[in-house]
Design an enzyme around this catalytic site. Sequence first.
Site, PDB file in Angstrom:
ATOM      1  N   CYS A  91       0.799  -1.225   0.000  1.00  0.00           N
ATOM      2  CA  CYS A  91       0.000   0.000   0.000  1.00  0.00           C
ATOM      3  C   CYS A  91       0.832   1.276   0.000  1.00  0.00           C
ATOM      4  CB  CYS A  91      -0.945   0.017   1.197  1.00  0.00           C
ATOM      5  SG  CYS A  91      -2.048  -1.410   1.244  1.00  0.00           S
ATOM      6  N   HIS A 384      -9.257   2.948  -2.166  1.00  0.00           N
ATOM      7  CA  HIS A 384      -7.847   2.611  -1.953  1.00  0.00           C
ATOM      8  C   HIS A 384      -7.341   1.623  -3.006  1.00  0.00           C
ATOM      9  CE1 HIS A 384      -4.124   1.398  -0.261  1.00  0.00           C
ATOM     10  NE2 HIS A 384      -4.570   0.347   0.404  1.00  0.00           N
ATOM     11  N   CYS A 419       0.468   2.437   6.571  1.00  0.00           N
ATOM     12  CA  CYS A 419       0.737   1.050   6.937  1.00  0.00           C
ATOM     13  C   CYS A 419       0.633   0.197   5.671  1.00  0.00           C
ATOM     14  CB  CYS A 419      -0.274   0.568   7.966  1.00  0.00           C
ATOM     15  SG  CYS A 419      -1.984   0.573   7.354  1.00  0.00           S
TER      16      CYS A 419
END
Length: 432
Positions: A91, A384, A419
């Site tokens: 990510c 996302h 994260c």
Amino acid sequence: MKTLQRVAILGGSRIPFARQNTNYVNTSNTEMLTAALKGVVNKFKLEGERLGEVAAGAVLKHSRDANISREAALDSGLSPSTPAYDVQQACATSLQTTISVGNKIALGQIEVGIAGGVDSSSDAPVALNEKLRQLLLKFNRSKTRSERFGVITEIRPDMFAPSIPNINERRTGLSMGEHCELMVKRWKITREAQDELALASHLNGAKAYQEGFYDDLIMPFQGLNRDNNLRADTSAEKLAKLKPAFDKTSGQGTLTAGNSTPLTDGAAAVLLSSESWAKAHGFEPQAWLIDAESAAVDFFGPHPEGLLMAPAHAVPRLLARNGLTLQDFDFYEIHEAFAGQVLCTLAAWESSEYCKNTLGLKAALGAIDRSKLNVKGGSVGLGHPFAATGARILATAAKNLAEHRAKTGQSGRTLISMCTAGGLGVTAIIEG
């Protein structure tokens, strides 16, 4: 010896983010990344220009996309002599590409570059069944007709079931959501607190659209002109009605589809340069990339840390190196993999016990002003696409600082925290 150059963030561009299997269902990673790069090229009139480099990447990637950054750069309008390469750090991919390009600019190796990322959950790579794949390789190695026939006789019908990709952690077998459920239980994060943060993610994003903040950051693509996951009409009552998404049997699950990020397709990119390059080309930097720090945690050992807690470790080191406290920021951009994950990180920084015993600090880092958190929307609301989110955050944060400076006459500072899978975290400081 050369002195380090300041790294300017000039601005970014992205396509609207789309929920899995909606607007971009038939669109490839390369097509989406090309569109985001074209957005930067057109915005800054870079047609035919040779840049120092383009760095981007994807998490869910077909084998045919060996270097999607190069392919997208070739179709973006940039000079074909612009180098390009891929990076993958889950990510945090496009935050890491930003750091990579920024470091080269700081060292004077290049003067300008584009960093970005892309991901498609709709066009995820579907592989052959592993047993069938091994047999096909064995068939290819066979020298005689009889050897090949022998391989064919080993094929069984169940081998034709495809291997569907997943992002479960290899060492635990748990999904990221299941890991986050363990985290919120450990930190005693309530369902209500998670839904409250998720609601703010949607409402802040909707407000930013209404105010025109995204008008020059997002380029229409495939019939879409805004993130289609964003719900301006959601409410605490609607979020409260959703059922647990990961812990469905214990009766204690608190992560839902409403307070977790959806599977998303999209791409984003940002233009970075030296101060001298920006000045020579007539661009006013929106912000400056000051510093960055990465961390990793042991999430599978005898005394495991939460999978998504690495930023809690990275930020204190970043603050110490720059002589800052956690409260010395005007804005905070904390990636919302899950609302609960953000709240666990904030709780860790507020905990004297955790900061002393786990982070090795003398005292708790303390609380942040929640009104400064993800003020233009977060990943829960906006969506996302794994590798694209870092560039989305960076471009948003840089423009937000430029507007803050224009309104107040004062420079500002933003802390970025992401994260990732694998127990990793990447953080950065930008000023402007």
